[in-house]
Design an enzyme around this catalytic site. Structure first.
Site, mmCIF file in Angstrom:
data_model
loop_
_atom_site.group_PDB
_atom_site.id
_atom_site.type_symbol
_atom_site.label_atom_id
_atom_site.label_comp_id
_atom_site.label_asym_id
_atom_site.label_seq_id
_atom_site.Cartn_x
_atom_site.Cartn_y
_atom_site.Cartn_z
ATOM 1 N N LYS A 19 0.843 -1.203 0.000
ATOM 2 C CA LYS A 19 0.000 0.000 0.000
ATOM 3 C C LYS A 19 0.877 1.251 0.000
ATOM 4 O O LYS A 19 0.651 2.183 -0.766
ATOM 5 C CB LYS A 19 -0.916 -0.022 1.220
ATOM 6 C CG LYS A 19 -1.909 1.103 1.197
ATOM 7 C CD LYS A 19 -2.909 0.977 2.312
ATOM 8 C CE LYS A 19 -3.814 -0.193 2.042
ATOM 9 N NZ LYS A 19 -4.731 -0.595 2.988
ATOM 10 N N ARG A 89 -4.285 2.846 8.295
ATOM 11 C CA ARG A 89 -4.500 1.631 7.512
ATOM 12 C C ARG A 89 -3.251 0.774 7.561
ATOM 13 O O ARG A 89 -2.175 1.258 7.891
ATOM 14 C CB ARG A 89 -4.847 1.981 6.072
ATOM 15 C CG ARG A 89 -5.947 3.016 5.997
ATOM 16 C CD ARG A 89 -6.111 3.512 4.597
ATOM 17 N NE ARG A 89 -7.271 2.889 3.990
ATOM 18 C CZ ARG A 89 -7.482 2.829 2.697
ATOM 19 N NH1 ARG A 89 -6.592 3.294 1.867
ATOM 20 N NH2 ARG A 89 -8.551 2.278 2.220
ATOM 21 N N GLY A 98 -8.158 -6.783 2.664
ATOM 22 C CA GLY A 98 -9.133 -6.621 3.738
ATOM 23 C C GLY A 98 -8.909 -7.486 4.953
ATOM 24 O O GLY A 98 -9.766 -7.574 5.824
ATOM 25 N N MET A 100 -6.535 -7.178 7.297
ATOM 26 C CA MET A 100 -6.211 -6.404 8.489
ATOM 27 C C MET A 100 -7.183 -5.235 8.601
ATOM 28 O O MET A 100 -7.962 -4.981 7.703
ATOM 29 C CB MET A 100 -4.770 -5.922 8.404
ATOM 30 C CG MET A 100 -3.775 -7.047 8.632
ATOM 31 S SD MET A 100 -2.093 -6.488 8.458
ATOM 32 C CE MET A 100 -1.913 -5.455 9.910
ATOM 33 N N ARG A 333 -3.136 -0.985 -6.522
ATOM 34 C CA ARG A 333 -2.448 -2.266 -6.367
ATOM 35 C C ARG A 333 -2.798 -3.152 -7.557
ATOM 36 O O ARG A 333 -3.746 -2.874 -8.288
ATOM 37 C CB ARG A 333 -2.860 -2.945 -5.067
ATOM 38 C CG ARG A 333 -4.295 -3.350 -5.064
ATOM 39 C CD ARG A 333 -4.636 -4.170 -3.848
ATOM 40 N NE ARG A 333 -5.995 -4.662 -3.956
ATOM 41 C CZ ARG A 333 -6.715 -5.092 -2.949
ATOM 42 N NH1 ARG A 333 -6.227 -5.086 -1.751
ATOM 43 N NH2 ARG A 333 -7.931 -5.549 -3.134
ATOM 44 N N HIS A 449 -15.124 -7.717 -0.522
ATOM 45 C CA HIS A 449 -13.983 -8.560 -0.153
ATOM 46 C C HIS A 449 -14.225 -10.038 -0.434
ATOM 47 O O HIS A 449 -13.351 -10.739 -0.919
ATOM 48 C CB HIS A 449 -13.656 -8.396 1.326
ATOM 49 C CG HIS A 449 -12.894 -7.155 1.602
ATOM 50 N ND1 HIS A 449 -11.777 -6.823 0.895
ATOM 51 C CD2 HIS A 449 -13.088 -6.167 2.491
ATOM 52 C CE1 HIS A 449 -11.313 -5.681 1.344
ATOM 53 N NE2 HIS A 449 -12.087 -5.247 2.305
ATOM 54 N N SER A 765 9.589 -43.923 -11.220
ATOM 55 C CA SER A 765 8.594 -42.861 -11.068
ATOM 56 C C SER A 765 8.362 -42.694 -9.574
ATOM 57 O O SER A 765 8.137 -43.673 -8.864
ATOM 58 C CB SER A 765 7.312 -43.262 -11.799
ATOM 59 O OG SER A 765 6.374 -42.238 -11.672
ATOM 60 N N CYS A 833 4.747 -39.104 -10.111
ATOM 61 C CA CYS A 833 3.330 -39.272 -10.454
ATOM 62 C C CYS A 833 2.404 -39.168 -9.243
ATOM 63 O O CYS A 833 1.230 -39.462 -9.339
ATOM 64 C CB CYS A 833 3.108 -40.595 -11.184
ATOM 65 S SG CYS A 833 3.468 -42.025 -10.169
ATOM 66 N N TYR A 853 10.076 -35.949 -16.250
ATOM 67 C CA TYR A 853 8.687 -35.522 -16.451
ATOM 68 C C TYR A 853 7.915 -35.537 -15.147
ATOM 69 O O TYR A 853 8.290 -36.232 -14.202
ATOM 70 C CB TYR A 853 7.979 -36.411 -17.490
ATOM 71 C CG TYR A 853 7.784 -37.843 -17.036
ATOM 72 C CD1 TYR A 853 6.689 -38.204 -16.244
ATOM 73 C CD2 TYR A 853 8.685 -38.843 -17.393
ATOM 74 C CE1 TYR A 853 6.513 -39.508 -15.810
ATOM 75 C CE2 TYR A 853 8.514 -40.140 -16.976
ATOM 76 C CZ TYR A 853 7.426 -40.473 -16.172
ATOM 77 O OH TYR A 853 7.260 -41.757 -15.735
HETATM 78 C C1 PEP Z 1 1.677 -42.623 -5.042
HETATM 79 O O1 PEP Z 1 1.685 -43.321 -4.044
HETATM 80 O O2 PEP Z 1 2.200 -41.509 -5.106
HETATM 81 C C2 PEP Z 1 0.997 -43.099 -6.248
HETATM 82 C C3 PEP Z 1 1.132 -42.476 -7.383
HETATM 83 O O3 PEP Z 1 0.175 -44.153 -6.122
HETATM 84 P P1 PEP Z 1 -1.252 -44.155 -5.379
HETATM 85 O O4 PEP Z 1 -1.607 -42.769 -5.062
HETATM 86 O O5 PEP Z 1 -2.162 -44.818 -6.337
HETATM 87 O O6 PEP Z 1 -0.954 -44.989 -4.183
#
Ligand code: PEP
Ligand code: MG
Length: 880
Positions: A19, A89, A98, A100, A333, A449, A765, A833, A853
């Site tokens: 601010k 303020r 909003g 505070m 802002r 807000h 993975s 994953c 990945y």
């Molecule tokens: C995990 O454990 O991160 C995974 C991908 O397998 P799940 O969530 O199916 O156990």
């Protein structure tokens, strides 16, 4: 440090807070800002350590700075002539809209109010300022309950037959002031000092203390903002939007923060003050009307908007007051915006050459992108709404109605979807909003807000829905002659403002052209691949649409959870002999094979990682509690015969499969080792599907992933099985299919013995859901419900490790696994994953491990593409 706005241009921005920085910049740009000064953020820690009281040297600094403001305005604080009133303020270095507190009209008293009335010739206005001050002071400094404060005016309002104080005439306004003073006196919380400096000191103390009010704490936790005290305080001369009919207060965004269109967006209220627009009590007017009633002021405002947007190279939300036809800017802002708007603004500004493409990518917040992929009311379905309000935050939500924050939180804990319904929006609602899937309010505008916060959270919000009469005490609202009670289901559409009874069919929105363009820019920048976790052909198509470069996790057991497959799966589990089991498996194999063919076709040669069966078998059967009840009931009814026998048999199987700790029991690769025929069925289905597609000219890249590996010997055994079946199927079809073999790293022992595993793997993975569970020893099903939130509240953990990767522990295991694995096999592919895969900070960490990945849910794929680009740009900026 204490700095006057006009000396703040060279002061470090973090000291001024957002601010303060905005005010200092506006002053140096020559815009009209009421004079004032800033107590910088570095003082806030000292105040905190001093029990919340300003140390003497700070107070002396305030007094000196105040003198300067008196000179600048030609007014005197508490003066018998031309009295100066002040606002106090708060600000900080992160956006906390909003959260505070603010106190206006400080310096008014029984004598000053009379001077003010005399000076302006407007007694009603003077007393309106006084009553506002009393209300602020009572609530924020004296901490008197809001309901008690509201009740104090109730008698006068009732006798005048109006709802709000703004509608009172001069005589009644004076009565309200008397009623408020009486209420304060009777509250036993101490009085309100007459001396302006005493008021100021107390106000500053209270505003500092508001750093730790419950809504600010909740907000910081939600947005992962550090809890250490970091507020700056702005003390500024008041200007009066409530002075006369040529006065107003309002808010303007330089572009539309809901759609991103390049049109001014905002509202104003004439003869109002301060936060009236934000509170949403009064119906605001559009900026177009401002243009009609005060064209000169409107032109000045437009010009200021353009100047500020160019200066910041970002869309600004500007708070303004018009005092007797003179424009004052009180704040500027970065506009909080919907994801849709953020994308459009970023792409448009890059096209307008206001910013670079990389800057455009950094402008879009990955977390809020969720909302663009939100559900919307299916436009093909004709449904009638019961009411319409202001479309304040887009997307549609459906849930059971709750009327207070506590109920919303309780329901969220039980994983119930709720819509928070409130008479008007207050900043307290942030907690309720966090727990609810959407919010509906009777009063309020787009810039209230609750709407701003909802937009930030990506939750649908319908505000200003006057047709509903909310009775929080009775826990119901009425609309026309319909009464909706707590627990009833409604649907709200924050994109159109419509409210529906019951559940309305919804559809997800398509990617806009701007979004596609932005994502294409991401792909030019990012280093990391993005795959999707999907287990159905439909989801695979969606993942492709969102730009997935493969499937990083196909949880094959999910495919058995459909109405036609579950009975076969159950029959397989209930089999008495291997032969019987194989019969059912054959049936399942045929079903899975078709799915796999469809998935391969959808992915057009991109890699697909099939994880072999992971879930414990009892998950496919009726839950034990339900079954026990059913059997008990049948027994009590004296049931006999086939039905009873089947139930008893099922019960005995469920009891046989029951484990004390199933997450650590017979699941993952252990299942496939104990029941090789299950793996065999799945592998046959995968490779037959692959050969079928390949034989028809399609390209396929299957990857077989083994879950819950802990020991290399498990993996050796299963690699043998995979290779044997793959070879057999390929021979049968006379086709060569390239395939990969890998391990899901989700048990610490797997990470620690990665060198051995890598020897027989093409890829690892990271299954960070289980890896977090097994590293912390936190049950992923229970932790959040039982103790994790408490840990977060207490600051034992800064982040929920199931949302963002715990770099220190889980991350260390990942680093060891990646490093040791690649020592053995240089080209070992690394992926992630777990649910963390689509989260920015996790992606940043994965980038540091040279993970190849990330794989996340299909809807998160665009988010991951953006995040992967952002981490590269951030790295580049850091090294510059
Ligand atoms: C995990 O454990 O991160 C995974 C991908 O397998 P799940 O969530 O199916 O156990
Ligand atoms: Mg797992």
């Amino acid at each position: 440090m204490i700095v006057n706005f006009n000396q703040a241009a060279d002061v470090e921005r973090t000291l001024l807070g957002l601010k303060g920085t905005g005010l200092a910049d506006m002053v140096s740009l020559g815009l009209s800002v009421p004079p004032g000064f800033i107590i910088t953020t570095d003082v806030s820690g000292r105040v905190h350590d001093n029990g919340g009281i300003m140390p003497d040297d700070v107070w002396q600094g305030v007094l000196d700075a105040l003198k300067q403001v008196e000179q600048q305005t030609g007014r005197t604080f508490g003066g018998a002539q031309s009295p100066l009133l002040l606002s106090v303020r708060s600000g900080s270095n992160v956006l906390m809209p909003g959260m505070m507190d603010t106190i206006l009209n400080i310096g008014i008293s029984d004598s000053v109010v009379e001077t003010l009335a005399r000076d302006t010739g407007n007694t009603r206005y003077a007393y309106d300022c006084y009553r506002r001050f009393l209300q602020f002071y009572a609530e924020i400094v004296l901490q008197i309950d809001k309901r008690t404060i509201q009740a104090a005016s109730r008698g006068v309002l009732n006798s005048a037959n109006v709802e709000y104080e703004d509608e009172l005439d001069e005589a009644r306004m004076k009565e309200v002031v008397d009623a408020l003073k009486k209420m304060v006196e009777e509250s036993g919380r101490g009085g309100i000092p007459e001396a302006p400096l005493d008021q100021l000191r107390a106000a500053v103390r209270a505003v500092y203390a508001s750093w730790n009010n419950p809504r600010a704490i909740t907000y910081r936790r939600l947005y992962r903002i550090a809890m250490e005290h970091g507020a700056s305080i702005t003390i500024q001369a008041m200007v009066y939007g409530n002075l006369n009919e040529n006065s107003a207060t309002g808010m303007m965004n330089t572009r539309d923060p809901t759609t991103g269109e390049k049109t001014l967006y905002g509202e104003f209220i004439s003869q109002a003050q301060g936060e009236d627009v934000l509170s949403g009590r009064l119906a605001p007017l559009s900026l177009k009307q401002l243009g009609e009633t005060m064209p000169v002021v409107f032109d000045q405002l437009k010009k200021a908007g353009r100047m500020l947007e160019e200066h910041y190279r970002d869309v600004q939300e500007i708070e303004f007051t018009v005092q007797d036809n003179e424009l004052f800017l009180l704040q500027t802002r970065k506009s909080p915006r919907t994801a849709r708007a953020a994308i459009k603004i970023a792409v448009d500004m890059a096209r307008e050459d206001l910013i670079s493409r990389e800057q455009a990518l950094m402008m879009v917040n990955t977390e809020t992108l969720n909302q663009i992929l939100h559900q919307n009311i299916d436009s093909n379905v004709a449904v009638k709404s019961v009411a319409r309000g202001v479309p304040a935050s887009p997307g549609a939500a459906c849930g059971s109605v709750v009327f207070d924050i506590e109920s919303a939180e309780r329901s969220a804990e039980m994983k119930q979807q709720v819509i928070l319904v409130r008479p008007e929006t207050t900043t307290e609602d942030v907690r309720g909003l966090a727990a609810a899937v959407g919010v509906l309010t009777r009063r309020g505008g787009r810039t209230s807000h609750a709407a701003v916060v909802a937009r930030g959270m990506g939750k649908p919000c319908v505000a200003g829905c006057e047709a509903i009469i909310v009775n929080t005490e009775a826990r119901e609202f009425t609309v026309g002659d319909v009464t909706v009670r707590e627990g009833d289901i409604i649907t709200i559409d924050g994109s159109s403002g419509r409210v529906f009874l019951g559940k309305v069919p919804m559809r997800r929105s398509q990617l806009t052209d701007e979004f596609r363009e932005l994502l294409a820019w991401c792909d030019q920048v990012r280093a990391m691949g993005v795959r999707a976790n999907t287990d159905s052909p439909e989801d695979a198509k969606l993942a492709m649409e969102f730009g997935a470069e493969g499937i990083g996790l196909c949880r094959t057991e999910q495919m058995f959870q459909t109405a036609d497959r579950l009975p076969v799966m159950r029959a397989m589990i209930m089999s008495h002999t291997e032969r019987e089991r194989r019969e059912h498996l054959k049936e399942l194999s045929a079903m899975q094979q078709q799915d796999f063919i469809d998935i391969f076709n959808a992915m057009q040669g991109r890699p697909v990682t099939f994880r072999l069966l992971d879930a414990p078998l009892h998950e496919f059967l009726i839950p034990l509690d339900t079954l026990l009840m059913e059997v008990a009931l049948l027994r009590a009814q004296g049931a006999r015969g086939r039905e009873m026998e089947a139930k008893e048999e099922l019960l005995s199987k469920v009891l046989q499969l029951k484990e004390t700790n199933p997450m650590m029991g017979l699941r993952g690769c252990r299942l496939g080792i104990l029941f090789p025929e299950i793996n065999e069925m799945q592998l046959n289905a995968i490779f037959e599907a692959a050969c079928n597609v390949a034989r028809n000219g399609g390209e396929v890249n299957p990857e077989i992933m083994i879950p819950l590996v802990g020991h290399v010997n498990e993996l050796k055994l299963l690699r043998g099985q995979v290779d044997t079946i793959a070879a057999k199927v390929m021979e049968r079809y006379r086709v060569e299919i390239p395939y990969k073999f890998g391990a899901l790293i989700e048990i610490p022992r797997a990470a620690l013995t990665a060198a051995k595993l890598a020897d027989i793997c093409d890829f690892f993975s990271f299954g960070t859901n289980d890896l977090t569970q097994t590293t912390f020893g936190f049950s992923r099903d229970d932790a959040e419900r039982k103790f994790l939130l408490h840990y977060l509240d207490q600051g034992i953990l800064n982040n929920n490790p199931f949302e963002t990767i715990d770099v220190e522990g889980v991350g260390r295991l990942m680093a060891i696994a990646g490093h040791d694995g690649r020592q053995v096999k240089e080209d070992l592919v690394l992926g992630i994953c777990g649910e963390h895969g689509g989260e920015l900070e996790t992606i940043r960490f994965c980038q540091s491990l040279a993970v190849n990945y990330v794989s996340c849910s299909a809807f998160q794929v665009p988010i991951a593409r953006l995040a992967a680009a952002q981490v590269v740009i951030a790295q580049k900026l850091k090294s510059q």
